[in-house]
Enzyme design. Structure first.
Site, PDB file in Angstrom:
ATOM      1  N   ASN A 144      48.867   5.746   8.946  1.00 21.72           N
ATOM      2  CA  ASN A 144      47.591   6.438   8.733  1.00 21.72           C
ATOM      3  C   ASN A 144      47.550   6.912   7.283  1.00 21.72           C
ATOM      4  OD1 ASN A 144      45.407   8.092   8.558  1.00 21.72           O
ATOM      5  ND2 ASN A 144      46.057   9.539  10.132  1.00 21.72           N
ATOM      6  N   ASP A 204      50.719  14.260  14.351  1.00 20.36           N
ATOM      7  CA  ASP A 204      50.633  14.297  15.816  1.00 20.36           C
ATOM      8  C   ASP A 204      49.405  13.539  16.322  1.00 20.36           C
ATOM      9  OD1 ASP A 204      52.940  15.800  15.938  1.00 20.36           O
ATOM     10  OD2 ASP A 204      51.869  17.705  15.828  1.00 20.36           O
ATOM     11  N   THR A 248      51.235  18.967  11.088  1.00 19.83           N
ATOM     12  CA  THR A 248      52.139  19.807  11.884  1.00 19.83           C
ATOM     13  C   THR A 248      53.408  19.037  12.247  1.00 19.83           C
ATOM     14  OG1 THR A 248      50.148  20.807  12.847  1.00 19.83           O
ATOM     15  CG2 THR A 248      52.239  21.355  13.859  1.00 19.83           C
ATOM     16  N   GLY A 515      46.309  18.170  19.311  1.00 21.38           N
ATOM     17  CA  GLY A 515      45.552  18.131  18.063  1.00 21.38           C
ATOM     18  C   GLY A 515      44.192  17.468  18.171  1.00 21.38           C
ATOM     19  N   GLU A 516      43.804  17.022  19.385  1.00 25.06           N
ATOM     20  CA  GLU A 516      42.455  16.461  19.583  1.00 25.06           C
ATOM     21  C   GLU A 516      41.679  17.388  20.514  1.00 25.06           C
ATOM     22  OE1 GLU A 516      41.352  13.432  18.192  1.00 25.06           O
ATOM     23  OE2 GLU A 516      43.231  13.625  17.089  1.00 25.06           O
TER      24      GLU A 516
HETATM   25  C1  LIG Z   1      50.016  35.431  12.947  1.00 23.05           C
HETATM   26  C2  LIG Z   1      51.111  34.450  13.019  1.00 23.05           C
HETATM   27  C3  LIG Z   1      50.755  33.354  13.936  1.00 23.05           C
HETATM   28  C4  LIG Z   1      51.866  32.353  14.044  1.00 23.05           C
HETATM   29  C5  LIG Z   1      51.626  31.486  15.234  1.00 23.05           C
HETATM   30  C6  LIG Z   1      52.546  30.338  15.167  1.00 23.05           C
HETATM   31  C7  LIG Z   1      52.434  29.517  16.397  1.00 23.05           C
HETATM   32  C8  LIG Z   1      52.517  28.090  16.020  1.00 23.05           C
HETATM   33  C9  LIG Z   1      52.635  27.229  17.224  1.00 23.05           C
HETATM   34  C10 LIG Z   1      52.281  25.890  16.809  1.00 23.05           C
HETATM   35  C11 LIG Z   1      52.323  24.947  17.962  1.00 23.05           C
HETATM   36  C12 LIG Z   1      51.976  23.626  17.415  1.00 23.05           C
HETATM   37  C13 LIG Z   1      51.734  22.644  18.480  1.00 23.05           C
HETATM   38  C14 LIG Z   1      51.263  21.390  17.823  1.00 23.05           C
HETATM   39  C15 LIG Z   1      50.000  21.117  17.712  1.00 23.05           C
HETATM   40  C16 LIG Z   1      49.550  19.852  17.019  1.00 23.05           C
HETATM   41  O1  LIG Z   1      49.371  18.863  17.970  1.00 23.05           O
HETATM   42  C17 LIG Z   1      48.245  20.130  16.346  1.00 23.05           C
HETATM   43  C18 LIG Z   1      47.798  18.950  15.511  1.00 23.05           C
HETATM   44  O2  LIG Z   1      48.730  18.635  14.568  1.00 23.05           O
HETATM   45  P1  LIG Z   1      48.415  17.599  13.369  1.00 23.05           P
HETATM   46  O3  LIG Z   1      47.410  18.272  12.491  1.00 23.05           O
HETATM   47  O4  LIG Z   1      47.863  16.317  13.975  1.00 23.05           O
HETATM   48  O5  LIG Z   1      49.736  17.350  12.672  1.00 23.05           O
HETATM   49  N1  LIG Z   1      48.388  21.275  15.488  1.00 23.05           N
HETATM   50  C19 LIG Z   1      47.759  22.429  15.772  1.00 23.05           C
HETATM   51  C20 LIG Z   1      48.062  23.579  14.869  1.00 23.05           C
HETATM   52  O6  LIG Z   1      46.991  22.569  16.679  1.00 23.05           O
HETATM   53  N1  LIG Z   2      42.360   5.017   8.605  1.00 22.91           N
HETATM   54  C1  LIG Z   2      41.947   6.153   9.156  1.00 22.91           C
HETATM   55  N2  LIG Z   2      40.853   6.800   8.729  1.00 22.91           N
HETATM   56  C2  LIG Z   2      40.475   7.976   9.256  1.00 22.91           C
HETATM   57  N3  LIG Z   2      41.129   8.600  10.261  1.00 22.91           N
HETATM   58  C3  LIG Z   2      42.233   8.005  10.733  1.00 22.91           C
HETATM   59  C4  LIG Z   2      42.698   6.763  10.208  1.00 22.91           C
HETATM   60  N4  LIG Z   2      43.838   6.419  10.884  1.00 22.91           N
HETATM   61  C5  LIG Z   2      44.054   7.400  11.793  1.00 22.91           C
HETATM   62  N5  LIG Z   2      43.104   8.355  11.713  1.00 22.91           N
HETATM   63  C6  LIG Z   2      42.973   9.589  12.482  1.00 22.91           C
HETATM   64  O1  LIG Z   2      43.346  10.674  11.645  1.00 22.91           O
HETATM   65  C7  LIG Z   2      43.631  11.800  12.462  1.00 22.91           C
HETATM   66  C8  LIG Z   2      44.684  12.685  11.847  1.00 22.91           C
HETATM   67  O2  LIG Z   2      45.821  11.956  11.667  1.00 22.91           O
HETATM   68  P1  LIG Z   2      47.296  12.520  11.613  1.00 22.91           P
HETATM   69  O3  LIG Z   2      48.120  11.365  11.120  1.00 22.91           O
HETATM   70  O4  LIG Z   2      47.701  13.101  12.883  1.00 22.91           O
HETATM   71  O5  LIG Z   2      47.273  13.602  10.468  1.00 22.91           O
HETATM   72  P2  LIG Z   2      47.168  15.219  10.535  1.00 22.91           P
HETATM   73  O6  LIG Z   2      48.493  15.685  11.032  1.00 22.91           O
HETATM   74  O7  LIG Z   2      46.938  15.603   9.119  1.00 22.91           O
HETATM   75  O8  LIG Z   2      46.069  15.578  11.459  1.00 22.91           O
HETATM   76  C9  LIG Z   2      44.064  11.239  13.794  1.00 22.91           C
HETATM   77  O9  LIG Z   2      43.217  11.741  14.770  1.00 22.91           O
HETATM   78  C10 LIG Z   2      43.889   9.733  13.662  1.00 22.91           C
HETATM   79  O10 LIG Z   2      43.259   9.206  14.807  1.00 22.91           O
END
Ligand SMILES: CCCCCCCCCCCCC/C=C/[C@@H](O)[C@H](COP(=O)(O)O)NC(C)=O
Ligand SMILES: Nc1ncnc2c1ncn2[C@@H]1O[C@H](COP(=O)(O)OP(=O)(O)O)[C@@H](O)[C@H]1O
Ligand SMILES: [Ca+2]
Length: 554
Positions: A144, A204, A248, A515-516
């Site tokens: 990605n 994620d 994350t 994350g969705e």
């Molecule tokens: C005031 C201090 C607050 C601190 C709270 C810390 C709790 C953190 C718990 C985080 C749990 C993360 C679970 C993972 C979620 C990911 O799937 C999602 C999406 O991650 P991505 O952006 O795709 O890497 N990230 C979030 C923040 O919702």
């Molecule tokens: N080429 C692309 N252009 C735009 N969005 C994309 C592409 N490839 C994947 N994605 C989407 O981007 C979103 C975020 O991707 P991810 O790799 O998890 O990064 P982040 O942790 O920053 O959210 C995902 O929901 C994924 O479906």
């Protein structure tokens, strides 16, 4: 040091002009300094052992005039600087453990007195490596380019691809062009029989795409209806490797112990395997999504919805939205019913953690298969048949389900520190309406050593299935969030504007599913034990790498 049994080769070879006794068994490569040299007589001679399973590659190497010319295929006689003696060398690359679960590729070069011996060593080590089962030869890689700091392509090309090439792994690389490109390619187009695994370069959200493609494809190929919440799903045979390049990256962090592309690449090369529980999420018997990490309603759902509008801010979006949602302090009314995990070892309040080779995961897997055989039922439904549903009604600031710890750099112990990667359960965390001060105490405990569940307004249950119905949905479960649409949202946001930081009740939040955002608030969640496998081994206990000898000691 373990004494290698049945040695395949023993020779005197040199490392940097010092003579060593070097031996190869079916499990270890060992080198130990010869003690005859007066210079070393009084220093401890620990020796060094590398398990065959942790050797990445071996290559022939010419040493000429101090510069090294790598040569994988052919073996030439070479002359040393004086042009008199002939010497041959070979280099072994292996995994070296560094701090905080990071792995690096270390190298040791052995010089041999003659070509024949050198060739013999290379051939023998290669034969042993080829006999290790489970190492991937061919991988399908999805990148990605827009995840995290938009470094996915760079990270793969500079840090990962060279290691795969060194290990002799062939790859097909697809840089995604749009969201769901990887999912759709896996669902229908990918020729999966050509590959030993799939690699996900991203966060994620990207990982979620990959598992949706792979799980769906596996069910269709096995004739299983993924829409039916009561179907036992067929486990995916291809393993997935995660090269962290997202925001994350909690799935990588919680299964490897660090977010580091090189460490992940090395776990893939060694052919590690870590099964993972997956929750399926349905609404009115219609499939919505799968989840492996966090399913969060209320606080985490609101943080995600708000942060998606702030993607341009980069990683800071979660902090800004987190602070905003904390101040807004919305709570939500609804009913949670759940099926406790019965017969399973372990509770969410345990002090022990799921670690590499986890006994709790193994034990629960054995119980499940024993029961399945005894009662001739499918493994996935056995827990449900003798369970009793329990119901909790109330006003909640957050409802979270964590199939795994959800540890990430932001919260190193995670949302549910004692959750297990592959025990067939999820930890259901209910945070009831409380003061902002108390909610902050709960949140802050995710970041320090204190127990975030040891608070009167928090309860946690280890479950195999649960349902949630928002209060206003209870008589009309078909109500779709999407249909609620902007009009109602505007009314609520108007109310909230009139009462800043009011801590008011809102009718609906949305679910953050790995994350969705989910389109429905009323959901039915079921855990599928070990549905997928990663190229990982779980987080290693610290003593595993303290026990191994450090090459710096040579
Ligand atoms: C005031 C201090 C607050 C601190 C709270 C810390 C709790 C953190 C718990 C985080 C749990 C993360 C679970 C993972 C979620 C990911 O799937 C999602 C999406 O991650 P991505 O952006 O795709 O890497 N990230 C979030 C923040 O919702
Ligand atoms: N080429 C692309 N252009 C735009 N969005 C994309 C592409 N490839 C994947 N994605 C989407 O981007 C979103 C975020 O991707 P991810 O790799 O998890 O990064 P982040 O942790 O920053 O959210 C995902 O929901 C994924 O479906
Ligand atoms: Ca689990």
């Amino acid at each position: 040091m373990e004494r290698p049994s049945r040695l395949l080769l023993v020779s005197q070879l040199c490392i940097r002009n010092t003579a060593y006794d070097v031996s190869l068994s079916r499990s270890l490569l060992t080198w130990k300094r010869l003690t005859s040299s007066p210079m070393y007589r009084f220093r401890p001679n620990m020796g060094h052992s590398v398990p065959l399973s942790e050797i990445i590659s071996v290559r022939g190497e010419e040493e000429e005039g101090g510069t090294k010319h790598k040569d994988d295929s052919s073996w030439k006689k070479i002359k040393d600087r004086g042009g008199q003696d002939s010497r041959q060398a070979f280099t072994v690359s292996y995994v070296e453990r560094c701090r905080q679960h990071r792995w690096r590729c270390a190298e040791v070069t052995f010089t041999c007195p003659d070509t024949e011996l050198c060739w013999n060593w290379v051939r023998s080590i290669r034969e042993q490596l080829a006999s290790i089962s489970g190492r991937p030869r061919s991988l399908l890689v999805y990148i990605n380019p827009y995840g995290g700091k938009r470094q996915g392509k760079h990270i793969y090309e500079h840090k990962v691809a060279p290691l795969f090439a060194q290990a002799g792994i062939s790859t097909q690389v697809i840089v995604t062009e749009y969201a769901n490109h990887a999912r759709d390619h896996l669902r229908t187009d990918a020729e999966l029989s050509n590959f030993d695994g799939v690699v996900c370069v991203g966060g994620d959200g990207m990982f979620s795409e990959i598992i949706h493609g792979l799980i769906w494809r596996t069910q269709i190929d096995s004739g299983i209806d993924p829409n039916c919440p009561d179907e036992a799903l067929s486990p995916c045979s291809l393993r997935i490797g995660i090269i962290p390049a997202g925001s994350t990256d909690c799935i990588c962090f919680a299964t490897v112990g660090t977010n580091d592309p090189i460490t992940s690449a090395l776990h893939i090369i060694l052919g590690d395997s870590q099964p993972l529980d997956v929750s399926s999420v349905h609404h009115n018997n219609v499939f919505l999504r799968y989840s492996v990490s966090l399913l969060g309603y209320g606080f985490y759902g609101d943080v995600l919805s708000d942060s998606e509008r702030k993607r341009w801010m980069g990683l800071a979006r979660y902090d800004i939205s987190g602070a905003k949602m904390f101040l807004t302090h919305h709570y939500y009314e609804g009913t949670v019913s759940y099926l406790p995990a019965r017969g399973a070892v372990g509770t969410p309040r345990d002090s022990s953690r799921c670690r590499s080779g986890c006994a709790v995961c193994q034990h629960n897997e054995e119980i499940r298969s024993d029961r399945a055989v005894k009662y001739e039922m499918d493994e996935a439904s056995d827990c449900e048949n003798d369970g009793e549903w329990r119901t909790v009604r109330g006003k909640f600031l957050a409802i979270n389900a964590a199939c795994m710890s959800c540890a990430c750099p932001r919260s190193p112990k995670g949302l549910s520190p004692a959750a297990h990667l592959a025990d067939g359960t999820t930890d259901l965390i209910l945070v009831r309406k409380c003061s902002r001060f108390n909610f902050l105490r709960h949140l802050l405990r995710h970041t320090n050593k204190d127990d975030q569940f040891d608070l009167a307004f928090v309860e946690v249950h280890r479950v195999v299935r649960f349902r949630f119905t928002p209060r206003h949905c209870q008589s009309d479960s078909d109500l779709e969030l999407e249909l609620l649409g902007n009009s109602k949202r505007q009314i609520f946001s108007q109310i909230c504007r009139d009462h800043p930081a009011c801590g008011c009740a809102r009718t609906y939040s949305s679910w953050n599913c790995d994350g969705e955002i989910l389109t429905h608030a009323a959901i039915d969640v079921r855990v599928h034990c070990r549905l997928i496998k990663l190229f990982a081994r779980g987080i290693e206990e610290p003593q595993v790498f303290e026990d191994l000898h450090n090459p710096c000691a040579i």
